[in-house]
Design an enzyme around this catalytic site. Structure first.
Site, mmCIF file in Angstrom:
data_model
loop_
_atom_site.group_PDB
_atom_site.id
_atom_site.type_symbol
_atom_site.label_atom_id
_atom_site.label_comp_id
_atom_site.label_asym_id
_atom_site.label_seq_id
_atom_site.Cartn_x
_atom_site.Cartn_y
_atom_site.Cartn_z
ATOM 1 N N CYS A 67 0.828 -1.204 0.000
ATOM 2 C CA CYS A 67 0.000 0.000 0.000
ATOM 3 C C CYS A 67 0.863 1.256 0.000
ATOM 4 O O CYS A 67 1.384 1.661 1.038
ATOM 5 C CB CYS A 67 -0.935 -0.005 1.209
ATOM 6 S SG CYS A 67 -2.019 1.444 1.293
ATOM 7 N N CYS A 95 -0.514 4.059 2.181
ATOM 8 C CA CYS A 95 -0.276 3.860 3.619
ATOM 9 C C CYS A 95 1.173 4.145 3.998
ATOM 10 O O CYS A 95 1.437 4.763 5.041
ATOM 11 C CB CYS A 95 -0.600 2.421 4.016
ATOM 12 S SG CYS A 95 -2.179 1.803 3.430
ATOM 13 N N ASP A 96 2.106 3.670 3.187
ATOM 14 C CA ASP A 96 3.507 3.612 3.613
ATOM 15 C C ASP A 96 4.489 4.439 2.796
ATOM 16 O O ASP A 96 5.668 4.502 3.142
ATOM 17 C CB ASP A 96 3.969 2.143 3.607
ATOM 18 C CG ASP A 96 3.146 1.273 4.540
ATOM 19 O OD1 ASP A 96 2.748 1.769 5.605
ATOM 20 O OD2 ASP A 96 2.903 0.104 4.203
#
Length: 300
Positions: free
Chosen positions: A123, A126-127
């Site tokens: 992701c 997300c990261d």
């Protein structure tokens, strides 16, 4: 038992219903294999994924949710009350919220699990922030991979796209945008044979690539790897019971958690092929619980 399921349980319990939460084979869902979560509101310093899920579980239990760690294997939504079969149990409910999520498709090599959450992710949203100024790799050739690669150029110094074939599979407009991005380079006809790294601290430092035509092996230093070969919604047990789209996601009435079966609702990634975020999943879990409460009340 991810953000959608736990949130639905919290709202249902606080509405004085009797929620039974069946946690599945991976209690807490995908966030339990995520390390730092910095984009969930209310945690300015960030929080570990497993800790966030444990807090949600404790909150659901505090308000009276009964939690059973079993996996649902089949359902019967043809008559009320609905029937769910979970391992050796047969359970009945007047309303059901499906929040079984979607699992990232992985490369299925041992080192992938070794460095998951320590440089390996599925992701970018997300990261990606954690790799500011770094050199990263994206695996895949479809629109998901191309979108992730372009997104990562906001943070990363260089993004390398690895694809097993000599042509990308993404839409023409996404291919054109990706090829024009000066921060993105390509390794076509290549697959990751092994992810390389250190144990202390546990982190990725490079990859071993295999040329799919010649078989030749090369190694490249890398700071992060994003696997972008798609997600699979966890809906095999629902086939024939609920309408699913061509990718297997539960079909819901647009803008609602309502499925084609009155009294059955869907929340989180199991019905969301687009966003797949903890906060959006939690929001639809709330909506599903409210809809279930209203539906039950209307049934008397």
């Amino acid at each position: 038992s991810g953000p959608a399921g736990y949130t639905a349980a919290i709202y249902a319990a606080r509405a004085n219903l009797k929620p039974l939460l069946l946690s599945g084979s991976q209690p807490g869902g995908e966030l339990t294999i995520t390390t730092e979560v910095e984009n969930y509101p209310g945690f300015p310093e960030g929080i570990q994924g497993p800790e966030l899920m444990l807090k949600m579980r404790e909150q659901a239990a505090r308000f009276g949710t009964e939690i059973v760690d079993v996996t649902v294997e089949s359902v019967d939504f043809s008559k009320s009350p609905f029937t769910l079969r979970a391992e050796s149990r047969e359970l009945q409910a007047k309303s059901v919220i499906v929040a079984t999520g979607a699992s990232a498709r992985l490369l299925d090599i041992p080192s992938e699990r070794t460095f998951w959450g320590a440089g390996v992710s599925a992701c970018a949203t997300c990261d990606g922030f954690f790799f500011r100024g770094r050199r990263v790799m994206v695996v895949g050739g479809g629109d998901t991979a191309l979108e992730e690669a372009n997104y990562l150029t906001r943070f990363c110094a260089e993004v390398i796209l690895v694809h097993r074939r000599d042509e990308l599979r993404g839409s023409k407009i996404m291919q054109e945008r990706t090829r024009k991005n000066p921060k993105i380079s390509f390794r076509l006809n290549a697959v990751i044979e092994e992810m390389l790294g250190t144990d202390e601290p546990r982190k990725v430092t490079g990859v071993r690539l295999r040329d799919t035509k010649s078989g030749a092996m090369t190694e490249e230093p890398i700071d992060g790897i994003f696997v972008a070969i798609g997600h699979s919604p966890n809906t095999a047990f629902l086939r024939g019971a609920l309408p699913l789209d061509e990718k297997g996601y539960v079909v819901v009435e647009p803008g609602t958690p309502r499925t084609a079966v009155p009294g059955v609702f869907a929340a989180g990634d199991v019905a969301d092929p687009t966003y797949r975020q903890a906060v959006s999943a939690a929001g639809t879990g709330c909506a599903a619980a409210i809809e279930a409460e209203r539906w039950l009340e209307a049934q008397g």
